[in-house]
Design a protein around this motif. Structure first.
Motif, PDB file in Angstrom:
ATOM      1  N   ILE A  32       0.730  -1.173  -0.164  1.00 29.51           N
ATOM      2  CA  ILE A  32      -0.073   0.015   0.051  1.00 29.51           C
ATOM      3  C   ILE A  32       1.006   1.198  -0.026  1.00 29.51           C
ATOM      4  CG2 ILE A  32      -1.719   1.107   1.194  1.00 29.51           C
ATOM      5  CD1 ILE A  32      -2.747  -1.356   2.534  1.00 29.51           C
ATOM      6  N   PRO A  33       1.169   1.706  -1.196  1.00 31.35           N
ATOM      7  CA  PRO A  33       1.974   2.896  -1.309  1.00 31.35           C
ATOM      8  C   PRO A  33       1.554   4.203  -0.649  1.00 31.35           C
ATOM      9  CG  PRO A  33       1.150   2.509  -3.496  1.00 31.35           C
ATOM     10  CD  PRO A  33       0.426   1.489  -2.357  1.00 31.35           C
ATOM     11  N   TYR A  34       2.334   5.030   0.151  1.00 35.73           N
ATOM     12  CA  TYR A  34       2.265   6.280   0.791  1.00 35.73           C
ATOM     13  C   TYR A  34       1.094   6.137   1.803  1.00 35.73           C
ATOM     14  CZ  TYR A  34       4.406   7.139  -3.947  1.00 35.73           C
ATOM     15  OH  TYR A  34       5.286   7.051  -4.858  1.00 35.73           O
ATOM     16  N   ALA A  35       1.039   5.109   2.698  1.00 37.37           N
ATOM     17  CA  ALA A  35       0.066   5.098   3.631  1.00 37.37           C
ATOM     18  C   ALA A  35       0.778   6.183   4.873  1.00 37.37           C
ATOM     19  CB  ALA A  35       0.276   3.740   4.175  1.00 37.37           C
ATOM     20  N   SER A  36      -0.116   6.509   5.510  1.00 37.39           N
ATOM     21  CA  SER A  36       0.389   7.523   6.791  1.00 37.39           C
ATOM     22  C   SER A  36       0.680   6.648   8.006  1.00 37.39           C
ATOM     23  CB  SER A  36      -0.461   8.493   6.886  1.00 37.39           C
ATOM     24  OG  SER A  36      -0.787   9.306   5.779  1.00 37.39           O
ATOM     25  N   ILE A  37       1.746   7.020   8.433  1.00 40.87           N
ATOM     26  CA  ILE A  37       2.158   6.499   9.847  1.00 40.87           C
ATOM     27  C   ILE A  37       2.390   7.572  10.786  1.00 40.87           C
ATOM     28  CG2 ILE A  37       3.745   4.873  11.162  1.00 40.87           C
ATOM     29  CD1 ILE A  37       3.548   4.464   7.318  1.00 40.87           C
ATOM     30  N   TYR A  38       1.730   7.648  11.981  1.00 43.00           N
ATOM     31  CA  TYR A  38       1.911   8.663  12.653  1.00 43.00           C
ATOM     32  C   TYR A  38       1.509   8.272  14.371  1.00 43.00           C
ATOM     33  CZ  TYR A  38      -3.152   9.479  12.278  1.00 43.00           C
ATOM     34  OH  TYR A  38      -4.676   9.325  12.439  1.00 43.00           O
ATOM     35  N   THR A  43       2.932  15.429  16.246  1.00 44.35           N
ATOM     36  CA  THR A  43       3.020  15.899  15.283  1.00 44.35           C
ATOM     37  C   THR A  43       4.277  14.796  14.605  1.00 44.35           C
ATOM     38  OG1 THR A  43       4.699  17.474  16.042  1.00 44.35           O
ATOM     39  CG2 THR A  43       2.541  18.193  15.601  1.00 44.35           C
ATOM     40  N   PHE A  44       4.519  13.828  15.297  1.00 43.24           N
ATOM     41  CA  PHE A  44       5.526  12.827  14.787  1.00 43.24           C
ATOM     42  C   PHE A  44       4.832  11.974  13.852  1.00 43.24           C
ATOM     43  CE2 PHE A  44       7.126  13.944  19.055  1.00 43.24           C
ATOM     44  CZ  PHE A  44       8.314  14.314  18.718  1.00 43.24           C
ATOM     45  N   GLY A  45       5.525  11.683  12.707  1.00 41.68           N
ATOM     46  CA  GLY A  45       4.717  10.731  11.564  1.00 41.68           C
ATOM     47  C   GLY A  45       5.847  10.711  10.393  1.00 41.68           C
ATOM     48  N   THR A  46       5.158  10.142   9.602  1.00 42.26           N
ATOM     49  CA  THR A  46       5.885   9.481   8.219  1.00 42.26           C
ATOM     50  C   THR A  46       4.950   8.976   7.366  1.00 42.26           C
ATOM     51  OG1 THR A  46       8.073   8.712   7.283  1.00 42.26           O
ATOM     52  CG2 THR A  46       6.833   7.277   8.728  1.00 42.26           C
ATOM     53  N   SER A  47       5.431   8.906   6.119  1.00 38.92           N
ATOM     54  CA  SER A  47       4.640   7.989   4.908  1.00 38.92           C
ATOM     55  C   SER A  47       5.475   7.111   4.454  1.00 38.92           C
ATOM     56  CB  SER A  47       4.303   9.289   3.835  1.00 38.92           C
ATOM     57  OG  SER A  47       3.416  10.214   4.233  1.00 38.92           O
ATOM     58  N   ALA A  48       4.735   5.953   4.036  1.00 38.38           N
ATOM     59  CA  ALA A  48       5.352   4.964   3.488  1.00 38.38           C
ATOM     60  C   ALA A  48       5.974   5.275   1.974  1.00 38.38           C
ATOM     61  CB  ALA A  48       4.342   3.711   3.277  1.00 38.38           C
ATOM     62  N   ASN A  49       6.903   4.850   1.432  1.00 40.58           N
ATOM     63  CA  ASN A  49       7.222   5.126   0.226  1.00 40.58           C
ATOM     64  C   ASN A  49       6.147   4.204  -0.822  1.00 40.58           C
ATOM     65  OD1 ASN A  49       8.124   2.355  -0.065  1.00 40.58           O
ATOM     66  ND2 ASN A  49      10.326   2.876   0.049  1.00 40.58           N
ATOM     67  N   ASN A  50       6.805   4.493  -2.078  1.00 43.10           N
ATOM     68  CA  ASN A  50       5.855   3.765  -3.096  1.00 43.10           C
ATOM     69  C   ASN A  50       5.608   2.211  -2.971  1.00 43.10           C
ATOM     70  OD1 ASN A  50       8.428   3.530  -3.994  1.00 43.10           O
ATOM     71  ND2 ASN A  50       7.636   3.433  -6.291  1.00 43.10           N
ATOM     72  N   ASP A  51       6.806   1.503  -2.179  1.00 43.09           N
ATOM     73  CA  ASP A  51       6.813   0.032  -1.849  1.00 43.09           C
ATOM     74  C   ASP A  51       6.141  -0.379  -0.849  1.00 43.09           C
ATOM     75  OD1 ASP A  51       8.219  -0.464  -4.286  1.00 43.09           O
ATOM     76  OD2 ASP A  51       9.952  -0.087  -3.587  1.00 43.09           O
ATOM     77  N   GLY A  52       5.491   0.780   0.135  1.00 42.44           N
ATOM     78  CA  GLY A  52       4.863   0.617   1.441  1.00 42.44           C
ATOM     79  C   GLY A  52       5.649   0.363   2.281  1.00 42.44           C
ATOM     80  N   ALA A  53       7.227   0.669   2.283  1.00 47.36           N
ATOM     81  CA  ALA A  53       7.923   0.586   3.270  1.00 47.36           C
ATOM     82  C   ALA A  53       8.206   2.057   4.064  1.00 47.36           C
ATOM     83  CB  ALA A  53       9.592   0.261   2.596  1.00 47.36           C
ATOM     84  N   TYR A  54       8.395   1.953   5.411  1.00 43.49           N
ATOM     85  CA  TYR A  54       8.581   3.034   6.268  1.00 43.49           C
ATOM     86  C   TYR A  54       9.492   2.959   7.587  1.00 43.49           C
ATOM     87  CZ  TYR A  54       5.809   0.690   9.761  1.00 43.49           C
ATOM     88  OH  TYR A  54       5.626  -0.285  10.565  1.00 43.49           O
ATOM     89  N   ARG A  55       9.968   3.959   7.910  1.00 38.63           N
ATOM     90  CA  ARG A  55      10.803   4.052   9.156  1.00 38.63           C
ATOM     91  C   ARG A  55      10.299   5.139   9.695  1.00 38.63           C
ATOM     92  NH1 ARG A  55      15.221   1.505  11.063  1.00 38.63           N
ATOM     93  NH2 ARG A  55      15.714   0.833   8.847  1.00 38.63           N
ATOM     94  N   LEU A  56      10.097   5.169  11.192  1.00 38.61           N
ATOM     95  CA  LEU A  56       9.795   6.240  12.126  1.00 38.61           C
ATOM     96  C   LEU A  56      10.454   6.180  13.588  1.00 38.61           C
ATOM     97  CD1 LEU A  56       7.816   8.450  13.069  1.00 38.61           C
ATOM     98  CD2 LEU A  56       5.986   6.839  14.045  1.00 38.61           C
ATOM     99  N   THR A  57      11.322   7.153  13.665  1.00 39.26           N
ATOM    100  CA  THR A  57      12.192   7.209  14.811  1.00 39.26           C
ATOM    101  C   THR A  57      11.724   7.945  15.965  1.00 39.26           C
ATOM    102  OG1 THR A  57      14.199   7.251  13.425  1.00 39.26           O
ATOM    103  CG2 THR A  57      14.526   8.000  15.541  1.00 39.26           C
ATOM    104  N   TYR A  63       3.496   4.588  22.986  1.00 39.65           N
ATOM    105  CA  TYR A  63       3.036   5.300  21.881  1.00 39.65           C
ATOM    106  C   TYR A  63       1.895   4.512  21.285  1.00 39.65           C
ATOM    107  CZ  TYR A  63       7.520   8.096  21.854  1.00 39.65           C
ATOM    108  OH  TYR A  63       8.454   8.660  22.398  1.00 39.65           O
ATOM    109  N   GLU A  64       0.887   5.189  20.749  1.00 37.70           N
ATOM    110  CA  GLU A  64      -0.025   4.787  19.966  1.00 37.70           C
ATOM    111  C   GLU A  64       0.088   5.162  18.559  1.00 37.70           C
ATOM    112  OE1 GLU A  64      -5.165   4.824  20.062  1.00 37.70           O
ATOM    113  OE2 GLU A  64      -4.022   5.587  21.555  1.00 37.70           O
ATOM    114  N   ILE A  65       0.329   4.017  17.813  1.00 33.75           N
ATOM    115  CA  ILE A  65       1.041   4.437  16.308  1.00 33.75           C
ATOM    116  C   ILE A  65      -0.344   4.096  15.400  1.00 33.75           C
ATOM    117  CG2 ILE A  65       2.536   4.051  14.495  1.00 33.75           C
ATOM    118  CD1 ILE A  65       3.808   4.926  17.093  1.00 33.75           C
ATOM    119  N   ILE A  66      -0.703   5.027  14.541  1.00 34.19           N
ATOM    120  CA  ILE A  66      -1.852   4.875  13.619  1.00 34.19           C
ATOM    121  C   ILE A  66      -1.228   4.649  12.083  1.00 34.19           C
ATOM    122  CG2 ILE A  66      -3.823   5.899  12.820  1.00 34.19           C
ATOM    123  CD1 ILE A  66      -3.986   5.704  15.886  1.00 34.19           C
ATOM    124  N   PHE A  67      -1.687   3.706  11.688  1.00 37.78           N
ATOM    125  CA  PHE A  67      -1.604   3.504  10.186  1.00 37.78           C
ATOM    126  C   PHE A  67      -2.899   3.533   9.700  1.00 37.78           C
ATOM    127  CE2 PHE A  67       1.040   0.773  12.918  1.00 37.78           C
ATOM    128  CZ  PHE A  67       2.291   0.924  12.338  1.00 37.78           C
TER     129      PHE A  67
END
Length: 85
Positions: A32-38, A43-57, A63-67
């Protein structure tokens, strides 16, 4: 509504910050490309790339992480990072 699956890998670094990373996929195993992870309520978050990969430091804590992605049901994961000695 479609559901999506996620893979979460926890990777400690030598500093106090740690990261979560993984790949967002649907129930057929398709990325799933460009999904939101926060982090909920921040205000901390990131987006997945076009392959669905992500990293959040993140710093140590709970934490409660929302996808989320358009057309898919939102997923919530609870993460607890401990400080590295």
């Amino acid at each position: 509504m479609r559901y999506f699956l996620l893979l979460v890998l926890l990777s400690p670094f030598l500093t106090s910050a740690q990261s979560i990373s993984g790949k967002i996929i649907d129930n057929r195993g398709q990325a799933i490309p460009y999904a939101s992870i926060y982090v909920k309520g921040s205000t901390f978050g990131t987006s997945a790339n076009n392959d669905g990969a992500y990293r959040l430091t993140l710093d140590p804590g709970n934490y409660e992480i929302i996808f989320s992605a358009i057309g898919y049901k939102q997923s919530v994961q609870f993460i607890n990072f401990s400080a590295i000695d």
